[in-house]
Write a protein that holds these residues in place. Structure first.
Motif, PDB file in Angstrom:
ATOM      1  N   UNK A 159       0.869  -1.170   0.000  1.00 24.15           N
ATOM      2  CA  UNK A 159       0.000   0.000   0.000  1.00 24.15           C
ATOM      3  C   UNK A 159       0.907   1.221   0.000  1.00 24.15           C
ATOM      4  N   UNK A 160       0.655   2.122  -0.877  1.00 22.73           N
ATOM      5  CA  UNK A 160       1.522   3.298  -0.959  1.00 22.73           C
ATOM      6  C   UNK A 160       1.349   4.178   0.273  1.00 22.73           C
ATOM      7  N   UNK A 161       2.402   4.928   0.560  1.00 22.36           N
ATOM      8  CA  UNK A 161       2.359   5.854   1.698  1.00 22.36           C
ATOM      9  C   UNK A 161       1.266   6.903   1.513  1.00 22.36           C
ATOM     10  N   UNK A 162       1.096   7.389   0.308  1.00 21.71           N
ATOM     11  CA  UNK A 162       0.072   8.422   0.094  1.00 21.71           C
ATOM     12  C   UNK A 162      -1.328   7.856   0.312  1.00 21.71           C
ATOM     13  N   UNK A 163      -1.556   6.594  -0.073  1.00 25.88           N
ATOM     14  CA  UNK A 163      -2.851   5.962   0.154  1.00 25.88           C
ATOM     15  C   UNK A 163      -3.093   5.801   1.653  1.00 25.88           C
ATOM     16  N   UNK A 164      -2.076   5.348   2.389  1.00 26.97           N
ATOM     17  CA  UNK A 164      -2.223   5.175   3.843  1.00 26.97           C
ATOM     18  C   UNK A 164      -2.418   6.515   4.533  1.00 26.97           C
ATOM     19  N   UNK A 220      -5.993   7.603   3.871  1.00 25.27           N
ATOM     20  CA  UNK A 220      -6.912   6.779   4.661  1.00 25.27           C
ATOM     21  C   UNK A 220      -6.842   7.159   6.136  1.00 25.27           C
ATOM     22  N   UNK A 221      -5.629   7.366   6.640  1.00 24.63           N
ATOM     23  CA  UNK A 221      -5.445   7.743   8.037  1.00 24.63           C
ATOM     24  C   UNK A 221      -6.134   9.081   8.333  1.00 24.63           C
ATOM     25  N   UNK A 222      -5.955  10.070   7.461  1.00 28.32           N
ATOM     26  CA  UNK A 222      -6.569  11.384   7.666  1.00 28.32           C
ATOM     27  C   UNK A 222      -8.088  11.292   7.662  1.00 28.32           C
TER      28      UNK A 222
END
Length: 141
Positions: free
Chosen positions: A9-14, A17-19
């Motif tokens: 999972x890419x960092x930008x996707x995580x 999602x986290x935000x």
């Protein structure tokens, strides 16, 4: 073992999602806080109303009222713990008397409620105009 493309999972996707998840949690917390505060303020207003109405039925209001507060405080504290001392019960009565319409009018129901701590402090201000000014200022914060 080499990870599959599905497992990565890419960092930008995580981060996205986290935000979004954090936003959901923060909104739920804020909603819960407002609802608990409104219930607490309403409870204290209702208790003040009950006590004020009972005091008015007494023959010797000062003695009768003090007796009611003392006995009620003992019983409520035994059943529900702290928060029902004589001084708190008196503050509930003052809160009711200084905010008679807060829960009775459509405007009062839709008005922004302060926290119980704000109202508790405001009940200590005996000057009606000053108390109203402080309350208006507090609601604008």
């Amino acid at each position: 073992m080499k990870p599959n493309k599905i497992d990565i999972v890419s960092d930008s996707t995580m981060n996205t999602l986290y935000k979004r998840a954090s936003s959901v949690i923060e909104q739920a917390r804020e909603t819960a806080y407002r609802q608990v505060n409104e219930a607490l303020v309403k409870r204290n207003w209702d208790l003040g109303k009950l006590i004020a109405e009972e005091e008015l039925n007494g023959q010797n209001r000062a003695t009768y009222g003090a007796s009611i507060i003392k006995d009620l405080s003992k019983r409520l504290t035994a059943a529900y713990g702290k928060g029902f001392t004589k001084s708190y019960l008196y503050s509930y009565v003052l809160f009711y008397k200084t905010h008679l319409t807060i829960f009775q009018s459509p405007i009062g129901k839709s008005a922004k409620l302060l926290s119980w701590t704000h109202y508790y402090i405001l009940t200590q201000e005996l000057n009606d105009e000053a108390r109203k000014w402080y309350e208006r200022e507090a609601t604008q914060i």
